[in-house]
Design an enzyme around this catalytic site. Structure first.
Site, PDB file in Angstrom:
ATOM      1  N   TYR A  99      19.327  -4.656 -40.290  1.00 16.87           N
ATOM      2  CA  TYR A  99      19.729  -4.165 -41.690  1.00 16.87           C
ATOM      3  C   TYR A  99      19.467  -1.863 -40.954  1.00 16.87           C
ATOM      4  CZ  TYR A  99      20.218  -8.207 -44.301  1.00 16.87           C
ATOM      5  OH  TYR A  99      20.715  -9.255 -44.396  1.00 16.87           O
TER       6      TYR A  99
ATOM      7  N   TYR B  12      18.898 -13.786 -39.625  1.00 21.92           N
ATOM      8  CA  TYR B  12      17.521 -13.247 -38.682  1.00 21.92           C
ATOM      9  C   TYR B  12      16.500 -14.049 -39.041  1.00 21.92           C
ATOM     10  CZ  TYR B  12      16.961 -12.192 -44.072  1.00 21.92           C
ATOM     11  OH  TYR B  12      16.327 -11.309 -45.320  1.00 21.92           O
TER      12      TYR B  12
ATOM     13  N   ARG C  26      16.965 -16.828 -42.159  1.00 19.93           N
ATOM     14  CA  ARG C  26      17.680 -17.256 -42.181  1.00 19.93           C
ATOM     15  C   ARG C  26      19.480 -17.205 -42.064  1.00 19.93           C
ATOM     16  NH1 ARG C  26      19.226 -14.167 -47.582  1.00 19.93           N
ATOM     17  NH2 ARG C  26      20.165 -15.995 -47.798  1.00 19.93           N
TER      18      ARG C  26
ATOM     19  N   HIS D 188      24.541 -13.664 -43.268  1.00 16.53           N
ATOM     20  CA  HIS D 188      25.320 -13.876 -44.815  1.00 16.53           C
ATOM     21  C   HIS D 188      25.862 -12.707 -45.113  1.00 16.53           C
ATOM     22  CE1 HIS D 188      20.859 -12.635 -44.577  1.00 16.53           C
ATOM     23  NE2 HIS D 188      20.931 -11.920 -45.884  1.00 16.53           N
TER      24      HIS D 188
ATOM     25  N   HIS E 277      26.093  -9.790 -48.190  1.00 16.49           N
ATOM     26  CA  HIS E 277      25.383  -9.502 -49.408  1.00 16.49           C
ATOM     27  C   HIS E 277      25.719  -8.307 -50.315  1.00 16.49           C
ATOM     28  CE1 HIS E 277      21.040 -10.611 -49.637  1.00 16.49           C
ATOM     29  NE2 HIS E 277      20.681 -10.192 -48.328  1.00 16.49           N
TER      30      HIS E 277
END
Length: 305
Positions: free
Chosen positions: A158, A192, A213, A216, A218
């Protein structure tokens, strides 16, 4: 120790509370101390184990991993379920499911009207287009709603936390048009894993669990007169789709991914190869005085000009 002896120690601690103590904080602290005392006694936790646990939490705090340990142990998901239950008791049900925020939101992302490009063009991952509408409980479009979106790059990292990425890469706030529509172009994220060898990883390995995870995206979705929604969609087909270490995958949040190979559609997007398309609309609940506060106050990263 027997219960009488434990309760005697607890009583002395509670009696030491001053008359001006915060009653809510006092209740929480003493309940936590009571439960931990009984856990130490029931599990025969030794002094070395106690101090090792305390030092572990101190390390996790220093390295910023408490925000990973909490969802990894199910706390974030549990809080969501409690909010669902409180809303149901207040007569609020249906709509787009909520799910965890995670620790990687950054406030202050650029605002776009109607549509936006999230990526800065440096990531060679597969192009993604996601579009839909923001609706009220009756299915009517909500103009001027805000869709805040953020996700990882094709390496699972990120921006802001990964300093090699440009500022606000893969982060935007999109204001819906007069028909409640939003649209963005980006790249398909990947899932990640927690930092290898870090506090979260070491704990999960002791539990014989992984720390990965699924891919995805958010969202915070808000509109005047409506309850703010915290949610995320998962990328269908990910091998960890229903095996998320953070327990965040929920029914209704796994939209189909369409592979677009039409030449005209690729040309209109300015790409020379097929891309992925996700169509997904969000349904918000109207504000109600009986429901708990939907906006969760917590520490978040903030970037200002």
């Amino acid at each position: 120790m027997n219960k009488i002896a434990i309760d005697a120690v607890l009583g002395r601690i509670e009696e030491s509370t001053g008359q001006d103590a915060n009653p809510r904080i006092s209740a929480i602290v003493y309940r936590m101390v009571r439960d931990l005392f009984y856990m130490i006694d029931d599990l025969d936790i030794q002094p070395e184990e106690f101090w090792a646990g305390l030092n572990y939490l101190a390390e996790a705090g220093r390295t910023g991993e408490l925000g990973l340990i909490a969802p990894g142990l199910g706390f974030d998901h549990f809080l969501d379920l409690r909010m669902d239950d409180a809303e149901a008791r207040a007569g609020v049900s249906g709509g787009t499911p909520r799910t965890i925020e995670g620790p990687l939101y950054v406030a202050g992302a650029p605002v776009a009207q109607g549509e936006a490009r999230l990526d800065d063009g440096t990531d060679e991952g597969e192009v993604l287009v996601m579009e839909g509408r923001v609706l009220d409980g009756a299915g009517r479009p909500l103009p001027n709603a805000t869709v805040e979106v953020w996700h990882a790059n094709s390496m699972g990292n990120y921006s802001y936390f990964d300093t090699t990425q440009s500022a606000f890469n893969l982060r935007r706030s999109i204001v819906t048009d007069s028909e409640g529509r939003y649209r963005f172009r980006s790249i398909v994220p990947v899932g990640y894993s927690v930092p290898p060898g870090g506090a979260t990883d070491r704990l999960l390995k002791q539990l014989d669990r992984h720390g990965t995870r699924p891919a995805h995206i958010h969202f915070f979705v808000s509109a005047p007169g409506h309850r703010k929604l915290t949610t995320q969609i998962n990328i269908d087909g990910d091998p960890y789709l229903w095996d998320d270490f953070a327990f965040a995958t929920r029914e209704g949040l796994v939209p189909p991914v369409t592979r677009v190979e039409d030449a005209a559609a690729m040309k209109a997007l300015g790409v020379d190869k097929p891309f992925s398309l996700i169509q997904f609309s969000f349904t918000l609940h109207a504000d109600t005085a009986n429901a708990p506060q939907a906006e969760v106050a917590r520490q978040r990263a903030l970037v200002t000009a």
